[in-house]
Design an enzyme around this catalytic site. Sequence first.
Site, PDB file in Angstrom:
ATOM      1  N   GLU A 424     121.135 -31.363 -72.163  1.00 57.61           N
ATOM      2  CA  GLU A 424     122.128 -30.493 -72.377  1.00 57.61           C
ATOM      3  C   GLU A 424     122.281 -29.834 -73.788  1.00 57.61           C
ATOM      4  O   GLU A 424     122.720 -29.836 -74.790  1.00 57.61           O
ATOM      5  CB  GLU A 424     123.354 -30.226 -72.005  1.00 57.61           C
ATOM      6  CG  GLU A 424     123.565 -30.520 -70.244  1.00 57.61           C
ATOM      7  CD  GLU A 424     125.137 -30.587 -69.475  1.00 57.61           C
ATOM      8  OE1 GLU A 424     125.851 -30.608 -70.583  1.00 57.61           O
ATOM      9  OE2 GLU A 424     125.807 -30.853 -69.091  1.00 57.61           O
ATOM     10  N   GLU A 500     122.563 -33.877 -62.833  1.00 62.49           N
ATOM     11  CA  GLU A 500     123.196 -34.297 -63.371  1.00 62.49           C
ATOM     12  C   GLU A 500     124.079 -33.476 -62.109  1.00 62.49           C
ATOM     13  O   GLU A 500     124.024 -32.205 -62.023  1.00 62.49           O
ATOM     14  CB  GLU A 500     123.653 -33.287 -64.511  1.00 62.49           C
ATOM     15  CG  GLU A 500     125.116 -34.416 -65.368  1.00 62.49           C
ATOM     16  CD  GLU A 500     125.348 -34.516 -66.637  1.00 62.49           C
ATOM     17  OE1 GLU A 500     124.374 -35.536 -67.279  1.00 62.49           O
ATOM     18  OE2 GLU A 500     126.508 -34.365 -66.428  1.00 62.49           O
TER      19      GLU A 500
HETATM   20  C1  GAL Z   1     127.915 -32.944 -69.315  1.00 59.86           C
HETATM   21  C2  GAL Z   1     127.239 -33.938 -70.038  1.00 59.86           C
HETATM   22  C3  GAL Z   1     127.810 -35.156 -69.901  1.00 59.86           C
HETATM   23  C4  GAL Z   1     129.081 -35.619 -69.656  1.00 59.86           C
HETATM   24  C5  GAL Z   1     129.331 -34.419 -68.315  1.00 59.86           C
HETATM   25  C6  GAL Z   1     130.852 -34.818 -68.092  1.00 59.86           C
HETATM   26  O1  GAL Z   1     127.753 -31.884 -68.844  1.00 59.86           O
HETATM   27  O2  GAL Z   1     125.756 -33.674 -69.669  1.00 59.86           O
HETATM   28  O3  GAL Z   1     127.513 -35.866 -70.611  1.00 59.86           O
HETATM   29  O4  GAL Z   1     129.564 -34.823 -70.225  1.00 59.86           O
HETATM   30  O5  GAL Z   1     129.064 -33.254 -68.779  1.00 59.86           O
HETATM   31  O6  GAL Z   1     131.292 -33.396 -66.862  1.00 59.86           O
END
Ligand code: GAL
Length: 808
Positions: A424, A500
Amino acid sequence: MKLSSALLFIFLIFVQYSFSQNRIVKELDSNWKFQKGDFQNANAINFDDSKWETVTVPHDWAIKGPFNKEIDKQTVAIVQNGEEVASEKTGRTGSLPHIGTAWYRNKFTVPTYKKGKKVILLFEGAMSEPQIYVNGKKVGEWAYGYSYFYFDVSDFVTEGENTLAVQLTNKAFASRWYPGAGLYRKVSVIVKNKESVNQWGTFITTPFISDTEAKVNIKTKTSGENTHLVTTIFDAEGNQLETNKTTEQFGHEFEQNIKVENPKLWSPESPYLYTAKTELYVGNELKDEVSTRFGIREIKYEAATGFSLNGKVTKFKGVCLHHDLGPLGAAVNKAALRRQLTILKDMGCNAVRSSHNMPSIEQLELCDEMGFLFLAESFDEWKKPKVENGYHRFFDEYAEKDIVNLVQATRNHPSIVMWSSGNEVPDQWGAEGVKRAKWLQDIFHREDPTRPVTVGMDQVKAVMESGFGALLDVPGLNYRVHLYEEAFEKFPQGFILGSETASTVSSRGIYKFPVVQEKMKQYDDFQSSSYDLEACSWSNVPDEDFVLQDDKPWVIGEFVWTGFDYLGEPTPYDEMWPSRSSYFGISDLAGLPKDRFYLYRSRWNTKDETLHILPHWNWEGREGEVTPVFVYTNYNSAELFVNGKSMGVQKKNNATPQNRYRLMWMDVKYEPGTLKVIAFDENGNPAAEKELKTAEKPYKIVLNPDKKTLKADGKDLSYVEVSVVDKFGNFCPKATNQLKFKVTGNGSFKVACNGDATSLELFHLPTMKLFSGKLVVTVESTTKVGEIQLEVTGKGLKKGKLNLTSVD
Ligand code: GAL
């Protein structure tokens, strides 16, 4: 003894001796002196460190706390979370005292060291901005706390005692989670000949594999003038297979191709490992010997079919993990990592993403051995900042060096099947970012042409427009389930990875009513509901990912955020105190499974039965009120009974994503007693059943260790689950008793953790409250073999006693 066998014996001893003379690897783990603060001349040989604390390394200077909201208090808008207005945040980096400067000093001798040898000082991570001194002189520095790095200190060391001094500095606002502090990974000294294999100089690949043979390609970079290299391959049982000798080298690099017949392929189901022993010679004289473990396996990423391993299409059933080990902090410990992976294996998980930085070598070794696919990531930031003092400060000078070290240090691990150059990154916006993505990917390709590169992207619209997403080997989407179709259409690769997913929030054993799907839901107790229906504004509940994984063959799998809770990032309570660790974990900070564990297990673990009921059935005061019951199971249908009365049969169906993956009785009214579920097989016959009973008063403490036998190495750990039951043996799900722990014999109390994100009790003190009826006590071995006793007591409770054994 005949003369010839006597000579052979002497010869063997000599060979043995010369082997050990050729390369010595000494881990600097004990007798470190440590002090927080900055000191003039702390690098000097004769600096007086006698009053400093004596510690062992790996070490995390901040984990003993105390927690303090002022440590990471900041008024900020977390742009990645879609915030536009700044507000006061606490607990973002765990509220543990990790900020500031500290020094470590170690006096070491190298037994067989003689002038003229090559000496390497290797750090597998130092948090952060390490400055390294040997015998008073600076040998070098690094920046990123997660990098592996080494220095050739041949010109700095002496034959007697040497003094190593390391200064570390953690700035405030440098991370989005708890980074840890100190020499939290291994430090080693390697002594070898001038004519030797370079540090990380071996690169093993398996470019051709068939049923009958595999070609093992071994490239070896060396230093010093030498004549030839001999490499021998051994199977996992230690049997010698093929040997190859070569004199041909180009620019100090040898290349060998060795055949392995009837190769046993590495996979998560069968993690078979070979070893290559490489010997470097000058004439008849053996100068160096290096052993490298590797696996024979083939990976492919193709349009339409996605990822295949050894010719079999395989979906990533993965989790993201931050590097902290809960109550142990960032200090790496192999027993703790093994336990995490054992829990994940039982869930049916087959992959790990080291978010958002380089994994520990120990974690990779275990993934090789236990069978996990690995996505090794490098950065959370490139040149554009996310946090004030993040990696952007180092990007220009260090990005290439950090990637080179990541790849060279870890590329022989068969578990690694993909690299990630970023997560991100704000550089997803703008033309410069596209160039950076290409530049970084090219560095990975140059260092390792065998594995693809991804980036976890959240700015999906922007990267579709700019070409950023199109140039990646593997387009990784973080969340944004509604954009998968469009991204698949627009990107040329022909597949999408859920780099993710989910970011569902829950607190173990806590259930909230009414049961509804919510985003960023907050409650007065700063907990989240374990009905698994709460997520963040940018994220979703697990079932929405399952739909994509199941219905779109071009979705190659997912990495759930996260396998375990971690220190810091207490969303949705970033603005509340006390709240200092995450709610995202499938298991909590203590490693105890939340309900969600069984939801993932019911689809990922295809071998074992899953039949799990939630919530608990102790709802004094809710008599007659609607208290929905969910069942997570691999069976398709089940019937629920409350005190023998049927609540009807539920069948998985396609009405909503939840109906597809969970069995839900939404109208159950609470009455104390027994909840019972009977699951049915495909033919509608009862196949399994489970019961849950309303518990009476807490009566007795029960101890349940993950293992009873420890290794007497002073590092091994037994994780003992502590719970409280009533006098009939029913688990008391609401117990919050304050307990005390005592370890005697050849072990010691290490830490305790109850998984409560709002607890400010310190992990290293031998007392803690139960959270939702449970906590975990960690017992550490000493270097002495023998018996270890753990005793857990609590007011008004029958005590718990446990005997453990520590062996050689
Ligand atoms: C994502 C990020 C992670 C964590 C997660 C929490 O956007 O890559 O590091 O912050 O959100 O939902």
